[in-house]
Design an enzyme around this catalytic site. Structure first.
Site, PDB file in Angstrom:
ATOM      1  CB  SER A 210      -0.910   0.024   1.234  1.00 22.65           C
ATOM      2  OG  SER A 210      -1.850  -1.016   1.178  1.00 22.65           O
TER       3      SER A 210
ATOM      4  CB  ALA B 206       1.765   0.035   4.478  1.00 21.81           C
TER       5      ALA B 206
ATOM      6  CG  ASN C 107      -0.941   2.461  11.196  1.00 24.49           C
ATOM      7  OD1 ASN C 107      -0.859   2.062  10.021  1.00 24.49           O
ATOM      8  ND2 ASN C 107      -1.367   1.687  12.165  1.00 24.49           N
TER       9      ASN C 107
ATOM     10  CE1 TYR D  24      -8.238  -6.114   1.886  1.00 24.19           C
ATOM     11  CE2 TYR D  24      -6.339  -6.732   3.207  1.00 24.19           C
ATOM     12  CZ  TYR D  24      -6.950  -5.884   2.289  1.00 24.19           C
ATOM     13  OH  TYR D  24      -6.261  -4.812   1.781  1.00 24.19           O
ATOM     14  CD  GLU D  25      -7.720  -7.434  -2.581  1.00 22.78           C
ATOM     15  OE1 GLU D  25      -8.125  -6.883  -3.617  1.00 22.78           O
ATOM     16  OE2 GLU D  25      -6.518  -7.727  -2.391  1.00 22.78           O
TER      17      GLU D  25
ATOM     18  CG  HIS E 293      -4.422  -7.565   0.473  1.00 22.57           C
ATOM     19  ND1 HIS E 293      -4.508  -6.717  -0.600  1.00 22.57           N
ATOM     20  CD2 HIS E 293      -3.388  -7.112   1.247  1.00 22.57           C
ATOM     21  CE1 HIS E 293      -3.573  -5.790  -0.491  1.00 22.57           C
ATOM     22  NE2 HIS E 293      -2.877  -6.006   0.609  1.00 22.57           N
TER      23      HIS E 293
ATOM     24  CG  HIS F 245      -2.687  -2.309  -3.493  1.00 20.94           C
ATOM     25  ND1 HIS F 245      -1.716  -3.253  -3.288  1.00 20.94           N
ATOM     26  CD2 HIS F 245      -2.976  -1.791  -2.279  1.00 20.94           C
ATOM     27  CE1 HIS F 245      -1.429  -3.320  -1.994  1.00 20.94           C
ATOM     28  NE2 HIS F 245      -2.187  -2.436  -1.361  1.00 20.94           N
TER      29      HIS F 245
ATOM     30  CG  HIS G 210      -6.187   2.426   3.323  1.00 16.37           C
ATOM     31  ND1 HIS G 210      -5.215   1.458   3.481  1.00 16.37           N
ATOM     32  CD2 HIS G 210      -6.206   2.719   1.993  1.00 16.37           C
ATOM     33  CE1 HIS G 210      -4.678   1.174   2.302  1.00 16.37           C
ATOM     34  NE2 HIS G 210      -5.248   1.926   1.389  1.00 16.37           N
TER      35      HIS G 210
ATOM     36  CG  MET H 277      -4.339  -6.613   7.208  1.00 13.44           C
ATOM     37  SD  MET H 277      -5.721  -5.539   6.748  1.00 13.44           S
ATOM     38  CE  MET H 277      -5.896  -4.545   8.231  1.00 13.44           C
ATOM     39  CB  SER H 278       0.113  -8.417   2.655  1.00 12.10           C
ATOM     40  OG  SER H 278       1.124  -7.537   3.106  1.00 12.10           O
TER      41      SER H 278
END
Length: 272
Positions: A30, A113, A235, A85-86, A83, A61, A247, A211-212
């Site tokens: 990201s 990120a 963050n 989650y997609e 990802h 992306h 995000h 998350m990746s």
């Protein structure tokens, strides 16, 4: 159509389109896709043009493969990743890594990120990934194993290739770009973690969370690829600072550290 059939289709399509022989694969997280804009003699292939290939649905992306030359090295960059989650299967999330291997890539640089779990970190820090913790609750290698691709039980004791890690440290020192080192925790998302979950991850030894990355690294090692992992701490994770996570903050931080990130990765690529 099986994932293997989709992979063969995608490989055939790319080999017909591209005569270049990339040595290094770049998976850009990201806000970090700007690195692909630095590639010279670029040939851009949108994901939707590649038969059987998934498409990226997340802001930050772009969703394209970029072939070309970066610092004298032939590369292929994923400008946007997939990802879990997609809604994609683990096989599809990691299909680009298999594709990179099939077209001749030898090393991959995986970027992301991530939220800072280690309280000594701050937004904007870069972190070389020493190791990871898989909290996805699944594994991309579950199912039948093709011995021609990789062994049934891959060794993950050096998931992140030590010699590439050392190159990262050398570059950090020479360019005077301060870089942290730590353990990346991979969660499914798409929710950010709760403060209690972050306390748990810190206790387990995590320094950053995202998350990746973990699925791609597992498949890269299964395929025999060398791996370097770099997190941009975008963050601080939940509960460390008294503020909501968004995000937008991730994108703002990656934009702020863009020049350092570009200098760092480009110099590493030059040495591979």
């Amino acid at each position: 159509m099986s994932t293997l059939e989709k992979l063969k289709q995608a490989e055939k399509y790319l080999k017909e389109k591209i005569s270049r022989k990339p040595k290094v694969g770049l998976i850009l997280g990201s806000g970090l896709g700007v690195l692909a804009d630095e590639i010279s003699e670029a040939i851009v292939i949108p994901y939707q043009d590649i038969p059987g290939f998934p498409t990226s649905t997340v802001a930050g992306h772009k969703g394209q493969l970029v072939f070309g030359n970066l610092e004298g090295t032939e590369v292929v960059a994923m400008q946007g990743r997939f990802h879990y989650y997609e809604g994609y299967s683990m096989e599809l999330v990691t299909m680009p890594v298999r594709l990179m291997k099939s077209i001749g890539v030898e090393s991959v640089i995986v970027t992301n990120a991530a939220g800072g779990v280690n309280e000594a970190f701050k937004p904007g820090d870069l972190m070389l990934i020493q190791d990871h913790i898989n909290m996805f609750g699944t594994n991309p290698l579950i199912g039948p194993n093709d011995e021609e691709v990789g062994v049934r039980f891959p060794d993950m004791s050096k998931a992140y290739t030590p010699e590439l890690f050392e190159i990262g440290k050398e570059v950090s020192n020479e360019l005077r770009i301060p870089v942290k080192e730590g353990v990346y925790v991979g969660n499914t998302g798409p929710t950010y973690e709760t403060p209690a979950e972050i306390r748990m991850l810190r206790t387990l030894g995590g320094d950053a969370v995202g998350m990746s990355t973990v699925p791609e690294v597992i498949v890269a090692r299964h395929s025999g690829l060398k791996v370097l992992g770099i997190s941009c701490i975008s963050n601080m994770a939940a509960g460390i600072l008294d503020q909501p996570l968004t995000h937008e903050e991730v994108m703002e931080t990656t934009e702020r550290v863009k020049s350092q990130f570009l200098s760092f990765v480009k110099e590493i690529v030059k040495r591979l």
